[in-house]
Design a protein around this motif. Structure first.
Motif, PDB file in Angstrom:
ATOM      1  N   GLU A 247      -6.703  20.465  21.876  1.00  0.00           N
ATOM      2  CA  GLU A 247      -8.039  20.636  22.462  1.00  0.00           C
ATOM      3  C   GLU A 247      -7.979  21.488  23.722  1.00  0.00           C
ATOM      4  N   THR A 250      -7.180  25.171  22.848  1.00  0.00           N
ATOM      5  CA  THR A 250      -8.320  25.805  22.182  1.00  0.00           C
ATOM      6  C   THR A 250      -9.411  26.135  23.183  1.00  0.00           C
ATOM      7  N   ASN A 251      -9.708  25.200  24.081  1.00  0.00           N
ATOM      8  CA  ASN A 251     -10.747  25.428  25.083  1.00  0.00           C
ATOM      9  C   ASN A 251     -10.363  26.518  26.073  1.00  0.00           C
ATOM     10  N   GLU A 252      -9.088  26.577  26.440  1.00  0.00           N
ATOM     11  CA  GLU A 252      -8.662  27.494  27.492  1.00  0.00           C
ATOM     12  C   GLU A 252      -8.337  28.888  26.983  1.00  0.00           C
ATOM     13  N   PRO A 257     -16.932  30.171  20.615  1.00  0.00           N
ATOM     14  CA  PRO A 257     -17.447  28.812  20.713  1.00  0.00           C
ATOM     15  C   PRO A 257     -17.418  28.054  19.393  1.00  0.00           C
ATOM     16  N   LYS A 260     -14.124  26.116  19.190  1.00  0.00           N
ATOM     17  CA  LYS A 260     -13.864  25.125  20.223  1.00  0.00           C
ATOM     18  C   LYS A 260     -14.406  23.763  19.814  1.00  0.00           C
ATOM     19  N   SER A 262     -16.489  20.328  20.035  1.00  0.00           N
ATOM     20  CA  SER A 262     -17.854  20.125  20.529  1.00  0.00           C
ATOM     21  C   SER A 262     -17.867  19.438  21.887  1.00  0.00           C
ATOM     22  N   PRO A 264     -16.788  18.714  25.826  1.00  0.00           N
ATOM     23  CA  PRO A 264     -16.435  19.633  26.909  1.00  0.00           C
ATOM     24  C   PRO A 264     -14.944  19.603  27.196  1.00  0.00           C
ATOM     25  N   SER A 265     -14.464  20.652  27.847  1.00  0.00           N
ATOM     26  CA  SER A 265     -13.048  20.746  28.176  1.00  0.00           C
ATOM     27  C   SER A 265     -12.614  19.559  29.019  1.00  0.00           C
ATOM     28  N   LYS A 268     -12.966  20.110  32.656  1.00  0.00           N
ATOM     29  CA  LYS A 268     -14.319  19.954  33.177  1.00  0.00           C
ATOM     30  C   LYS A 268     -14.705  18.483  33.309  1.00  0.00           C
TER      31      LYS A 268
END
Length: 276
Positions: A247, A250-252, A257, A260, A262, A264-265, A268
């Motif tokens: 996760e 993938t987010n970074e 989108p 990624k 669903s 939030p990172s 965050k």
């Protein structure tokens, strides 16, 4: 006055002409980006600058030499850039030339994430210590120079082989730029934070140290426990599960989108928790 001779249409046609030229040049640059042709283009610009300076200072012999180089340069460009030109023509024939950059970048990002995840999982299961730093916006050239230059295509097999114990490159960090392994056996700055747990070793301190001075994402595999940790912006996430690790990467590292998660990172979420 004929419709085609209206001044407004002339201005519009000139703007469209400039835009199309800019767009084609941009796409050509995207085709050769990351190849040896970039260095050759720099050489061409140097020759042009030397020619202009020799004309300005009336250096006739040098100016004549540069003029001959430029005259025959077109043929040389075709020969030197033959692989890039062939690739561009192939993409044009497939209809991918104008849609290339976004699609290719997305594929490269996915390839990078998959290679890092596969290599990290392999090393974690076998407790092979590793330190991998991924360059983002802040350049890491100073740290790349401390290691052994590689400039190799990123694959999980190569990453694993680098960190196999008792091999020449296993001690130190690997720095990744886009889809290239820029260098191995690099020295990263150690964090001097007094809040770091004493049970953490040099790899974790180096990962935290580089995250304090750059925006890089750094991965640590512990050779004692096989645990996977990630650092960013001076924060350390320890003992990550495979799902959490995937996760984060993938987010970074992926801009699309759709790919990624669903949720939030995790970075965050931690920031919101701190502020709340």
């Amino acid at each position: 006055m004929p419709f085609a001779d209206l001044p407004i249409l002339k201005y519009v046609s000139q703007i469209v002409d400039i835009f199309l030229v800019w767009f084609v040049v941009y796409k050509l640059i995207m085709v050769i980006r990351g190849t040896k042709a970039v260095q050759l283009l720099k050489g061409i610009f140097v020759i042009i600058i030397v020619k202009l300076l020799s004309d300005f200072f009336h250096l006739n012999t040098l100016s004549l030499m540069m003029e001959q180089v430029i005259t025959w340069g077109f043929l040389a460009i075709i020969i030197i850039f033959q692989p890039e030109l062939r690739r561009a023509l192939e993409q044009l024939g497939r209809g991918k030339f104008f849609a290339r950059s976004g699609i290719q970048e997305e594929e490269e990002q996915k390839h990078r994430v998959d290679a890092i995840i596969n290599a990290t999982n392999y090393m974690a299961k076998r407790r092979i210590g590793a330190l991998i730093s991924i360059e983002k916006e802040t350049g890491m050239g100073d740290y790349i120079e401390t290691g052994i230059p590689m400039n190799s295509n990123l694959t999980h097999e190569l990453l694993i082989n680098i960190f196999i114990p008792n091999t020449p490159l296993h001690d130190g960090a690997v720095i990744i730029q886009k889809t290239k392994i820029a260098a191995a056996a690099c020295y990263l700055p150690l964090s001097e934070s007094p809040f770091i747990s004493k049970e953490l070793g040099t790899r974790h301190r180096a990962a935290l140290g580089i995250s304090e001075v750059t925006d890089s994402l750094t991965i640590v595999v512990s050779e004692e426990t096989g645990d996977v940790s990630v650092t960013k912006n001076g924060e350390l996430l320890r003992d990550l599960s495979n799902e959490k690790f995937k996760e984060i990467l993938t987010n970074e590292l992926i801009d699309d989108p759709k790919t990624k998660p669903s949720s939030p990172s995790i970075w965050k979420r931690r920031e919101k928790t701190k502020n709340g």
